[in-house]
Enzyme design. Structure first.
Site, PDB file in Angstrom:
ATOM      1  N   LYS A 230       0.855  -1.196   0.000  1.00  7.42           N
ATOM      2  CA  LYS A 230       0.000   0.000   0.000  1.00  7.42           C
ATOM      3  C   LYS A 230       0.885   1.239   0.000  1.00  7.42           C
ATOM      4  O   LYS A 230       1.687   1.444   0.899  1.00  7.42           O
ATOM      5  CB  LYS A 230      -0.935   0.055   1.207  1.00  7.42           C
ATOM      6  CG  LYS A 230      -1.988   1.143   0.995  1.00  7.42           C
ATOM      7  CD  LYS A 230      -2.683   1.607   2.260  1.00  7.42           C
ATOM      8  CE  LYS A 230      -1.920   2.641   3.033  1.00  7.42           C
ATOM      9  NZ  LYS A 230      -1.774   3.961   2.371  1.00  7.42           N
ATOM     10  N   GLU A 306       9.852   0.808  10.718  1.00  2.00           N
ATOM     11  CA  GLU A 306      10.826   1.907  10.597  1.00  2.00           C
ATOM     12  C   GLU A 306      10.063   3.177  10.933  1.00  2.00           C
ATOM     13  O   GLU A 306       9.215   3.607  10.154  1.00  2.00           O
ATOM     14  CB  GLU A 306      11.354   2.015   9.158  1.00  2.00           C
ATOM     15  CG  GLU A 306      12.108   0.819   8.654  1.00  2.00           C
ATOM     16  CD  GLU A 306      13.484   0.700   9.272  1.00  2.00           C
ATOM     17  OE1 GLU A 306      13.937   1.648   9.955  1.00  2.00           O
ATOM     18  OE2 GLU A 306      14.106  -0.347   9.072  1.00  2.00           O
ATOM     19  N   CYS A 340      13.073  10.720   8.123  1.00  2.82           N
ATOM     20  CA  CYS A 340      12.916  10.135   9.449  1.00  2.82           C
ATOM     21  C   CYS A 340      14.204  10.309  10.259  1.00  2.82           C
ATOM     22  O   CYS A 340      14.167  10.432  11.467  1.00  2.82           O
ATOM     23  CB  CYS A 340      12.548   8.668   9.343  1.00  2.82           C
ATOM     24  SG  CYS A 340      13.597   7.750   8.225  1.00  2.82           S
ATOM     25  N   GLU A 437       9.016  15.273  16.420  1.00  3.32           N
ATOM     26  CA  GLU A 437       9.464  15.266  15.030  1.00  3.32           C
ATOM     27  C   GLU A 437       8.733  16.369  14.261  1.00  3.32           C
ATOM     28  O   GLU A 437       7.511  16.328  14.138  1.00  3.32           O
ATOM     29  CB  GLU A 437       9.130  13.889  14.435  1.00  3.32           C
ATOM     30  CG  GLU A 437       9.825  13.590  13.161  1.00  3.32           C
ATOM     31  CD  GLU A 437       9.607  12.128  12.722  1.00  3.32           C
ATOM     32  OE1 GLU A 437       8.478  11.624  12.839  1.00  3.32           O
ATOM     33  OE2 GLU A 437      10.584  11.516  12.251  1.00  3.32           O
TER      34      GLU A 437
HETATM   35  P1  NAI Z   1       1.658   7.862   8.808  1.00  3.33           P
HETATM   36  O1  NAI Z   1       2.608   7.064   9.607  1.00  3.33           O
HETATM   37  O2  NAI Z   1       0.281   7.987   9.335  1.00  3.33           O
HETATM   38  O3  NAI Z   1       1.586   7.254   7.319  1.00  3.33           O
HETATM   39  C1  NAI Z   1       2.516   6.355   6.778  1.00  3.33           C
HETATM   40  C2  NAI Z   1       1.772   5.245   6.038  1.00  3.33           C
HETATM   41  O4  NAI Z   1       0.916   4.572   6.962  1.00  3.33           O
HETATM   42  C3  NAI Z   1       0.865   5.722   4.909  1.00  3.33           C
HETATM   43  O5  NAI Z   1       0.884   4.790   3.859  1.00  3.33           O
HETATM   44  C4  NAI Z   1      -0.502   5.735   5.567  1.00  3.33           C
HETATM   45  O6  NAI Z   1      -1.562   5.610   4.657  1.00  3.33           O
HETATM   46  C5  NAI Z   1      -0.408   4.512   6.462  1.00  3.33           C
HETATM   47  N1  NAI Z   1      -1.345   4.503   7.593  1.00  3.33           N
HETATM   48  C6  NAI Z   1      -1.839   5.564   8.274  1.00  3.33           C
HETATM   49  N2  NAI Z   1      -2.703   5.142   9.224  1.00  3.33           N
HETATM   50  C7  NAI Z   1      -2.773   3.796   9.127  1.00  3.33           C
HETATM   51  C8  NAI Z   1      -3.510   2.787   9.819  1.00  3.33           C
HETATM   52  N3  NAI Z   1      -4.360   3.089  10.795  1.00  3.33           N
HETATM   53  N4  NAI Z   1      -3.316   1.493   9.467  1.00  3.33           N
HETATM   54  C9  NAI Z   1      -2.455   1.168   8.491  1.00  3.33           C
HETATM   55  N5  NAI Z   1      -1.761   2.081   7.779  1.00  3.33           N
HETATM   56  C10 NAI Z   1      -1.901   3.378   8.100  1.00  3.33           C
HETATM   57  O7  NAI Z   1       2.312   9.294   8.571  1.00  3.33           O
HETATM   58  P2  NAI Z   1       1.689  10.656   8.002  1.00  3.33           P
HETATM   59  O8  NAI Z   1       0.318  10.865   8.552  1.00  3.33           O
HETATM   60  O9  NAI Z   1       1.839  10.681   6.535  1.00  3.33           O
HETATM   61  O10 NAI Z   1       2.689  11.713   8.633  1.00  3.33           O
HETATM   62  C11 NAI Z   1       2.613  12.058  10.022  1.00  3.33           C
HETATM   63  C12 NAI Z   1       3.984  12.170  10.620  1.00  3.33           C
HETATM   64  O11 NAI Z   1       4.636  10.930  10.570  1.00  3.33           O
HETATM   65  C13 NAI Z   1       4.946  13.112   9.890  1.00  3.33           C
HETATM   66  O12 NAI Z   1       4.761  14.440  10.258  1.00  3.33           O
HETATM   67  C14 NAI Z   1       6.268  12.578  10.339  1.00  3.33           C
HETATM   68  O13 NAI Z   1       6.577  13.101  11.600  1.00  3.33           O
HETATM   69  C15 NAI Z   1       6.025  11.089  10.452  1.00  3.33           C
HETATM   70  N6  NAI Z   1       6.479  10.350   9.259  1.00  3.33           N
HETATM   71  C16 NAI Z   1       7.619   9.607   9.363  1.00  3.33           C
HETATM   72  C17 NAI Z   1       8.100   8.944   8.269  1.00  3.33           C
HETATM   73  C18 NAI Z   1       9.341   8.135   8.343  1.00  3.33           C
HETATM   74  O14 NAI Z   1      10.012   7.984   7.336  1.00  3.33           O
HETATM   75  N7  NAI Z   1       9.675   7.558   9.481  1.00  3.33           N
HETATM   76  C19 NAI Z   1       7.456   9.033   6.957  1.00  3.33           C
HETATM   77  C20 NAI Z   1       6.222   9.783   6.960  1.00  3.33           C
HETATM   78  C21 NAI Z   1       5.792  10.419   8.087  1.00  3.33           C
END
Ligand code: NAI
Ligand code: MG
Length: 539
Positions: A230, A306, A340, A437
């Protein structure tokens, strides 16, 4: 081997950075930059956006080797971060689409050719896919920049070449995975078989859509698993394009299925699916906890995570200040600060602190922000309005809590999601901007007195993803690399990523390691085979 590749990556990065007028790898760079753009200007960001030189070809879900609509017929818009306008409407996967994709992956694993193919045949398909991706480097890069907002030169010279390198690296592993013969205490022949786990569910974020795709898909395919992946709702386009190339390279239908859609619907359905044997996730720590629970509550599938970080970048008293400023700037601002592992806590020794702050401010003021399709751009827009608002909120909180705003602090231009390169000094450990973050172009500078103190402060966080150390003193470097509780320490470099180098977090930054040989473990299970030896006396 790892060293050679990481050097290659550094050179690549260096080429790209110098083309983006960064000066870390060429000390004269900032002078050139200074002559060209003395201050970021709103004009750069608000001009008419450059038309990308690529068409959007694929917007449907990729299930069982075919592009299909979502079962509900629903679509969602994916936006251009330069303007907030719609690029394309993409099929919106929900649980019934995840069911279809998992069924296809299940069949391709249980009955299909993929795990049964010889490892050499799998390797050849992956190598062909890498060649095709390389051939389409520029189109894929344009698609990525359009959907994500990152500078085109970085997509074309860093991200897509890294994707190719990762696919080739894991292709190389495909025929080198094997078990052991074990000397048991008894008359038995004991061997281990290293077998693929089955159907892998993979959920990726938007900040490096294709590198995250490769970290997940590369090892899973090399080990003979099938996949339902996904993508992030902000960046669905590039993975569809690249997955099509894998099929063109000969990947059998059902082996790699791509479902676009949202987290709480498609993502949650994948994490909790009873027929998914393994889950890999990259994203926020908060969502990581949710998917871990879903995986555990459903069928106890093993999970790799991660997650987030608040990585220290420690500048010691012996540092060359100009070089340290440039590297610390890169460590935080690269990819619009959306990393990240961003070096989001810049700790500077008190003896050079004042000079460092002045130069860090000057460097941020020279950062070239604008349309990511324009040559020489270092920083494009943030991914979307949520992230944009969140970053501005953190900036306000920094000001309110008494940090000194050296430069930046506001949006840039009046459309799209551009944020001014921002530098705070006088940041205290207890402030929100020091703990959470931000995921944006906001550098926070802290002052420290001695090594023991900075070790304690650097480790005083829930996160443990990465750290940067800048020093010429070997003893200082050795002390810091051992004392820091993080998954990666970069000494006198930062963000040196190569396919062969493992990556992952201590503490709440994650579970497990991706990349390198370590990642294979995530996609294999070990079967012990025990056979009695019938005539032990002769052996
Ligand atoms: P997120 O962690 O919510 O999204 C990442 C992935 O998880 C996306 O594909 C999203 O659709 C999926 N996801 C979201 N909720 C889910 C659920 N309940 N069940 C399964 N999959 C789910 O991150 P988001 O909302 O895009 O960004 C929020 C914060 O997360 C950012 O401000 C940043 O601080 C952090 N982040 C960290 C990343 C990293 O590389 N470690 C990458 C993106 C965001
Ligand atoms: Mg988009």
């Amino acid at each position: 081997m790892a060293m050679a590749s990481s050097l290659r990556f550094s050179r690549l990065l260096s080429r790209s950075l110098s083309s983006a007028s960064s000066s870390f790898f060429s000390p004269g760079g900032s002078a050139i930059l200074g002559a060209r753009v003395s201050k970021y200007s709103t004009d750069a960001a608000i001009e008419e956006p450059i038309k990308p030189s690529v068409q959007v070809e694929h917007t449907q879900l990729l299930i069982n080797g075919k592009f299909v609509d979502a079962a509900s017929g629903k679509t969602f818009p994916t936006l251009d971060p330069r303007t907030g306008e719609v690029i394309a409407h993409v099929a919106e996967g929900h649980s019934e689409d995840i069911d279809r994709a998992v069924a296809a992956a299940r069949k391709a694993f249980d009955q299909g050719p993929w795990p049964k193919m010889t490892a050499y045949e799998r390797q050849r398909i992956l190598l062909r896919a890498a060649d095709l991706i390389e051939k389409h480097n520029d189109e894929i890069a344009a698609l990525e920049t359009w959907d994500n907002g990152k500078p085109y030169e970085q997509s074309a010279q860093i991200e897509i070449p890294m994707l190719v390198r990762l696919v080739r690296y894991y292709a190389g592993w495909a025929d080198k995975i094997h078990g052991l013969t074990v000397p048991a205490d008894g008359p038995y022949h004991v061997q281990t078989l290293h077998e693929p786990i089955g159907v892998a569910g993979q959920i990726i974020p938007w900040n490096f859509p294709l590198v995250m795709f490769a970290w997940k898909v590369g090892p899973a395919l090399a080990c003979g698993n099938t996949i339902v992946l996904k993508t992030a709702e902000q960046t669905p386009l590039s993975a569809l394009y690249v997955a099509r190339l894998f099929h063109e390279a000969g990947l059998p239908p059902g082996v790699l299925n791509i479902v676009s859609g949202f987290g709480p619907t498609a993502g949650a359905a994948l994490a909790s699916h009873m027929d998914v044997d393994k889950l890999a996730f990259t994203g926020s720590t908060e969502t990581g906890k949710v998917v871990l629970q879903l995986a555990t509550k459903s069928n106890l599938k093993p999970v790799t995570l991660e997650l987030g970080g608040k990585s220290p970048f420690i500048v010691c008293e012996d540092a060359d200040v100009d070089q340290a400023v440039e590297l610390a700037h890169f460590a935080l601002f690269f990819n619009q600060g959306q990393c990240c592992c961003a070096g989001s806590r810049t700790f500077v020794h008190e003896s050079i602190h004042e000079e460092f702050v002045a130069k860090a401010k000057a460097r941020a003021l020279k950062r070239v922000v604008g349309d990511p399709f324009k040559s020489g751009i270092e920083q494009g827009p943030q991914i979307d309005s949520d992230q944009f608002e969140k970053i501005l909120k953190y900036i306000r909180s920094g000001v309110e809590s008494g940090a000194t705003l050296e430069t930046g602090g506001d949006r840039l231009g009046n459309k799209g999601f551009y944020v001014q390169p921002t530098v705070f000094s006088n940041v205290q450990d207890g402030m929100l901007i020091a703990k959470e973050e931000i995921f944006g172009p906001v550098q926070s500078i802290f002052k420290f007195k001695d090594l023991g103190e900075v070790i304690q402060r650097a480790n005083n966080t829930q996160y443990g993803l990465a750290a940067g150390v800048f020093t010429k003193n070997l003893d200082t470097a050795n002390t810091l690399t051992r004392a820091l509780r993080v998954g990666t320490v970069w000494v006198n470099c930062f963000d040196t990523f190569d396919a062969a180098i493992p990556f992952g977090g201590y503490k709440m930054s994650g579970q497990g390691r991706e990349k390198g040989e370590y990642s294979l473990k995530n996609y294999l299970q070990v079967k012990a085979v025990v056979t009695p030896l019938k005539n032990p006396a002769w052996l």
